[in-house]
Design an enzyme around this catalytic site. Structure first.
Site, PDB file in Angstrom:
ATOM      1  N   ASP A   1      -3.476  -4.133  13.826  1.00 31.26           N
ATOM      2  CA  ASP A   1      -3.247  -2.847  13.157  1.00 31.26           C
ATOM      3  C   ASP A   1      -4.156  -1.771  13.766  1.00 31.26           C
ATOM      4  O   ASP A   1      -3.725  -0.645  14.053  1.00 31.26           O
ATOM      5  CB  ASP A   1      -3.530  -3.030  11.661  1.00 31.26           C
ATOM      6  CG  ASP A   1      -3.095  -1.849  10.808  1.00 31.26           C
ATOM      7  OD1 ASP A   1      -2.091  -1.202  11.122  1.00 31.26           O
ATOM      8  OD2 ASP A   1      -3.779  -1.600   9.785  1.00 31.26           O
TER       9      ASP A   1
ATOM     10  N   GLU B   1       0.819  -1.216   0.000  1.00 29.46           N
ATOM     11  CA  GLU B   1       0.000   0.000   0.000  1.00 29.46           C
ATOM     12  C   GLU B   1       0.857   1.272   0.000  1.00 29.46           C
ATOM     13  O   GLU B   1       0.517   2.251  -0.664  1.00 29.46           O
ATOM     14  CB  GLU B   1      -0.903  -0.017   1.232  1.00 29.46           C
ATOM     15  CG  GLU B   1      -2.024   0.976   1.176  1.00 29.46           C
ATOM     16  CD  GLU B   1      -2.962   0.802   2.371  1.00 29.46           C
ATOM     17  OE1 GLU B   1      -3.615  -0.251   2.456  1.00 29.46           O
ATOM     18  OE2 GLU B   1      -3.024   1.725   3.198  1.00 29.46           O
ATOM     19  N   ASP B   2       1.948   1.257   0.716  1.00 31.70           N
ATOM     20  CA  ASP B   2       2.673   2.518   0.970  1.00 31.70           C
ATOM     21  C   ASP B   2       4.078   2.605   0.374  1.00 31.70           C
ATOM     22  O   ASP B   2       4.753   3.619   0.562  1.00 31.70           O
ATOM     23  CB  ASP B   2       2.780   2.759   2.488  1.00 31.70           C
ATOM     24  CG  ASP B   2       1.419   3.036   3.119  1.00 31.70           C
ATOM     25  OD1 ASP B   2       0.521   3.491   2.395  1.00 31.70           O
ATOM     26  OD2 ASP B   2       1.255   2.779   4.322  1.00 31.70           O
TER      27      ASP B   2
END
Ligand code: NDP
Ligand code: ZN
Length: 194
Positions: free
Chosen positions: A127, A70-71
């Site tokens: 998370d 994702e990042d």
């Protein structure tokens, strides 16, 4: 000596840490002090192991890698080549579709949570535990109180779809959420503390 984890598994965990640290090396969290990003995936894996008693290597490795697709520029194929297919699929389950706008991504996390694999649900729960603690104690700079409260409410909707897999993690989530609300107040009650 009985260690409970063999040398190969320990080596795999360390490779995941090394890989994730390299991928996130130029990133910072959104808190005022701009903490190193890698602190977050390490904390998620630590919560799984130390709060949830999770010993499954694939789950811990995927937690360490959970934000790499994702990042960062990490591809699913790259993860599969280094860490195997199950890890790749788990990290993909943890990754939002970045072509969608942010509000839609948040809605989809709530919608998709119940159909995640059991291992992905545990990582998602850990998370959210870490992000609730961050929003409570080290929030993104410039977030007003209302946005922090709304964030806590949203995690509760995602976590509702991740329950019944690990009682210790769920109880811990409930505790950090309660502490967060005690400090920040609830979005649906209203407060003059803004
Ligand atoms: P964001 O999704 O923009 O940011 C929260 C995410 O940032 C977390 O889920 C976490 O993700 C990561 N993160 C990094 N550092 C921290 C930290 N210190 N504390 C907590 N999280 C951190 O926030 P929202 O979910 O609130 O926003 C979603 C959308 O809504 C955006 O488009 C935003 O602009 C918009 N918006 C929302 C408002 C509101 O009141 N809710 C107000 C204005 C705009 P990870 O674990 O993946 O790193
Ligand atoms: Zn995360």
């Amino acid at each position: 000596m009985e260690t409970g984890r063999d040398a190969e598994e320990t080596a795999g965990l360390l490779r995941a840490l090394e890989f994730s640290a390299a991928k996130h090396r130029d990133q910072r969290r959104k808190d005022r002090e701009a903490s190193p990003y890698i602190n977050h995936p390490i904390e998620v894996a630590s919560v799984l192991a130390n709060v949830g008693g999770v010993g499954d290597l694939t789950t811990l490795v995927a937690a360490i890698l959970h934000d790499t697709i994702e990042d960062t520029d990490t591809s699913p194929e790259e993860l599969e080549a280094r860490f195997g297919r199950e890890t790749r699929l788990l990290v993909q389950e943890m990754s939002d579709d970045k072509t969608l706008d942010k509000m839609e991504r948040k809605r989809l996390q709530v919608e998709h949570a119940p159909s995640l694999s059991e291992k992905a649900k545990l990582i998602k729960l850990a998370d959210k535990i870490c992000n609730v603690r961050d929003v409570t104690h080290r929030p993104p700079a410039r977030w007003p109180l209302t946005r922090r409260r709304e964030y806590l409410d949203w995690t509760e909707r995602v976590v509702a779809g991740c329950r019944r897999g690990n009682a210790a993690l769920e109880a811990h989530y409930d505790r950090v959420l309660r502490e967060g609300r005690e400090l920040l107040g609830r979005a649906d009650v209203g407060s003059s503390g803004d």
